[in-house]
Design an enzyme around this catalytic site. Structure first.
Site, PDB file in Angstrom:
ATOM      1  N   HIS A   1       3.123  11.241  34.086  1.00  0.00           N
ATOM      2  CA  HIS A   1       3.880  12.689  34.434  1.00  0.00           C
ATOM      3  C   HIS A   1       4.895  12.357  33.831  1.00  0.00           C
ATOM      4  CE1 HIS A   1       0.913  13.848  37.758  1.00  0.00           C
ATOM      5  NE2 HIS A   1       1.470  12.330  38.017  1.00  0.00           N
ATOM      6  N   THR A   2       5.340  11.806  32.894  1.00  0.00           N
ATOM      7  CA  THR A   2       6.511  12.353  32.069  1.00  0.00           C
ATOM      8  C   THR A   2       6.312  13.664  30.989  1.00  0.00           C
ATOM      9  OG1 THR A   2       5.587  10.883  30.387  1.00  0.00           O
ATOM     10  CG2 THR A   2       6.903  10.019  32.055  1.00  0.00           C
TER      11      THR A   2
ATOM     12  N   SER B   1     -24.815  22.934  30.414  1.00  0.00           N
ATOM     13  CA  SER B   1     -24.651  21.768  30.284  1.00  0.00           C
ATOM     14  C   SER B   1     -25.654  20.710  30.984  1.00  0.00           C
ATOM     15  CB  SER B   1     -23.033  21.676  31.199  1.00  0.00           C
ATOM     16  OG  SER B   1     -22.652  20.090  31.462  1.00  0.00           O
TER      17      SER B   1
ATOM     18  N   SER C   1     -12.855  12.316  36.573  1.00  0.00           N
ATOM     19  CA  SER C   1     -12.039  11.025  37.061  1.00  0.00           C
ATOM     20  C   SER C   1     -11.031  11.161  36.526  1.00  0.00           C
ATOM     21  CB  SER C   1     -13.274   9.715  36.502  1.00  0.00           C
ATOM     22  OG  SER C   1     -13.399  10.160  35.144  1.00  0.00           O
TER      23      SER C   1
ATOM     24  N   SER D   1     -10.434  12.907  31.753  1.00  0.00           N
ATOM     25  CA  SER D   1     -10.002  14.309  31.067  1.00  0.00           C
ATOM     26  C   SER D   1     -11.235  14.401  30.196  1.00  0.00           C
ATOM     27  CB  SER D   1      -8.959  13.940  29.802  1.00  0.00           C
ATOM     28  OG  SER D   1      -7.964  14.229  29.851  1.00  0.00           O
TER      29      SER D   1
ATOM     30  N   ASP E   1      -2.839  15.381  27.695  1.00  0.00           N
ATOM     31  CA  ASP E   1      -4.253  14.731  26.748  1.00  0.00           C
ATOM     32  C   ASP E   1      -4.745  15.873  25.787  1.00  0.00           C
ATOM     33  OD1 ASP E   1      -3.639  13.883  30.124  1.00  0.00           O
ATOM     34  OD2 ASP E   1      -5.179  15.526  30.938  1.00  0.00           O
TER      35      ASP E   1
HETATM   36  C1  GLA Z   1      -2.809  15.340  33.996  1.00  0.00           C
HETATM   37  C2  GLA Z   1      -2.167  16.205  32.845  1.00  0.00           C
HETATM   38  C3  GLA Z   1      -1.755  16.227  32.203  1.00  0.00           C
HETATM   39  C4  GLA Z   1      -0.528  14.755  32.167  1.00  0.00           C
HETATM   40  C5  GLA Z   1      -0.678  14.025  33.543  1.00  0.00           C
HETATM   41  C6  GLA Z   1       0.565  12.617  34.101  1.00  0.00           C
HETATM   42  O1  GLA Z   1      -3.877  14.546  33.273  1.00  0.00           O
HETATM   43  O2  GLA Z   1      -3.079  16.810  31.968  1.00  0.00           O
HETATM   44  O3  GLA Z   1      -0.915  16.559  31.213  1.00  0.00           O
HETATM   45  O4  GLA Z   1       0.434  15.694  33.652  1.00  0.00           O
HETATM   46  O5  GLA Z   1      -1.752  13.994  34.706  1.00  0.00           O
HETATM   47  O6  GLA Z   1       0.713  11.872  33.551  1.00  0.00           O
END
Ligand code: GLA
Length: 390
Positions: free
Chosen positions: A34-35, A67, A125, A128, A175
């Site tokens: 969350h940065t 899919s 999960s 990503s 991500d």
């Molecule tokens: C998700 C978001 C990212 C990031 C994280 C937390 O994965 O897609 O952009 O903010 O949460 O670090």
């Protein structure tokens, strides 16, 4: 996996033409949570698990998707005309969003395609799977439609644009960047304020990266993700009244302590504190890794979890149970939640010879406390998206 997918493609869409296979990884973030929407640093890596996809151009403007993970939906069809988010289009909104994002940036495709995919990342999960699908689609557009001046950094930005503007999730760049720019056996030290980055080798000789899945499904759209982001933005505005900064990521811990009084609300103060301290922890963690100080790296991972639990409040009992159980096990270097939180996965670094016992013990405690099983994956750090041999 690719062979199976190719076979399925022909079964679903029929034979003929040139069918091209691709792969895009998933990602795990080692520290820096969350940065990324606060102008801070992140330290994720791509995984060897991810999404396989195959594509074949069509003569008309239809885009058809299938899919193997969502077999029940069968073929889902859209058109290049009037691309728009539709709830009923389900997972295909991600690739559709990417086509739309490319178009918005001047890269328009005029010929449709048939597309099939299969993912080895567990859905929802926190590893990503959606960004993997977006970057996979980006890579396909670049290679199949010849948008060769779109490099992988641009591809990650267009994929994020799709997520933000088409899907409506206000995610940061972590991500998509980690997936698009992944490099085998390296984590990516990314400054999200400038997009400058550095590859840091993760040389684990006697340790393994073990991902622990709470199996508590989450979707960013229905989580409190956007709310956290808003809280940080408001805290930043409050600080800006007394200090000239662009992002929370610019502040050191000391500077934050001096200006935090400007934040009018105690909850918002905790959120901003996490953003600032987590960023500084990430900087320290990468330095520790460079100096082969894995012990310190692990301690910073643990501190990251505590901050996400107490100040950012995005863990929840499932993630806390996994991580707190992990901390008690022998041979654990560090453990923390990874990704957005609210369910999803945690990541740990564990001595290789203790992994089996670790999984057994943590798994048992989790099932006792939560009432259903967690899953564990011993993962390897992989490369970015590729076109595979046919
Ligand atoms: C998700 C978001 C990212 C990031 C994280 C937390 O994965 O897609 O952009 O903010 O949460 O670090």
């Amino acid at each position: 996996m690719v062979k199976e997918l190719m076979k399925k493609f022909v079964e679903v869409f029929g034979e003929g033409g040139t069918i091209l296979p691709f792969f895009a990884p998933g990602r795990v973030n080692l520290i820096g949570e969350h940065t990324d929407y606060n102008g801070g640093h992140v330290f994720p890596c791509a995984l060897t698990i991810g999404t396989y996809g195959v594509i074949r151009k069509r003569e008309d403007r239809k885009i058809r998707f299938y899919s193997m993970n969502f077999d029940k939906y069968g073929i889902m069809e859209s058109s290049l005309d009037g691309l728009a988010y539709k709830k009923e289009d389900n997972w295909t909104n991600y690739p559709k969003g990417v086509i739309w994002a490319f178009k918005e940036h001047g890269y328009e495709i005029t010929q449709g395609f048939d597309f099939a995919c299969v993912g080895t990342i567990p859905n929802s999960s926190g590893l990503s799977s959606s960004a993997s699908l977006e970057v996979l689609m980006s890579k396909m557009l670049i290679d199949v439609y010849g948008f060769t001046d779109v490099d992988m950094i641009k591809a990650s930005l267009y994929s994020q644009y799709a997520e933000n503007k088409f899907i409506g999730v206000n995610c940061g760049i972590m991500d998509q960047f980690a997936i698009a720019m992944g490099k085998k056996d390296c984590a990516i030290y990314l400054d999200t304020a400038t997009l400058t980055y550095e590859y840091a080798p993760v040389q684990l000789k006697d340790e393994k990266i073990v991902i622990m899945n709470t199996n508590k499904k989450r979707g960013l759209g229905d989580s409190k993700y956007n709310e956290r982001r808003q809280e940080c933005e408001t805290a930043l505005e409050e600080i800006q009244r007394i200090k000239n900064i662009q992002t929370l990521g610019e502040l050191t811990e000391e500077e934050f302590e001096q200006v935090k009084g400007a934040i009018q609300d105690p909850v918002r103060m905790k959120r901003a504190k996490h953003a600032v301290y987590e960023n500084q922890r990430t900087v320290k963690a990468v330095e520790a890794l460079k100096q082969n100080n894995l012990k310190l790296f692990g301690e910073l991972m643990n501190a990251s979890h505590i901050s996400l639990r107490d100040d950012y409040e995005v863990t929840g009992k499932e993630l806390d149970t996994l991580v707190e159980s992990a901390w008690k096990q022998e041979g654990v270097i560090g453990a923390r939640m990874t990704g957005a939180g609210f369910g999803g996965c945690a990541v740990s670094i564990v001595k290789a010879d203790q992994v089996a016992r670790f999984i057994e013990n943590v798994g048992k405690e989790y099932e006792e406390k939560i009432g259903y099983q967690a899953d564990f994956y011993v993962v390897e750090i992989g490369s970015g998206p590729v076109q595979l041999a046919e």
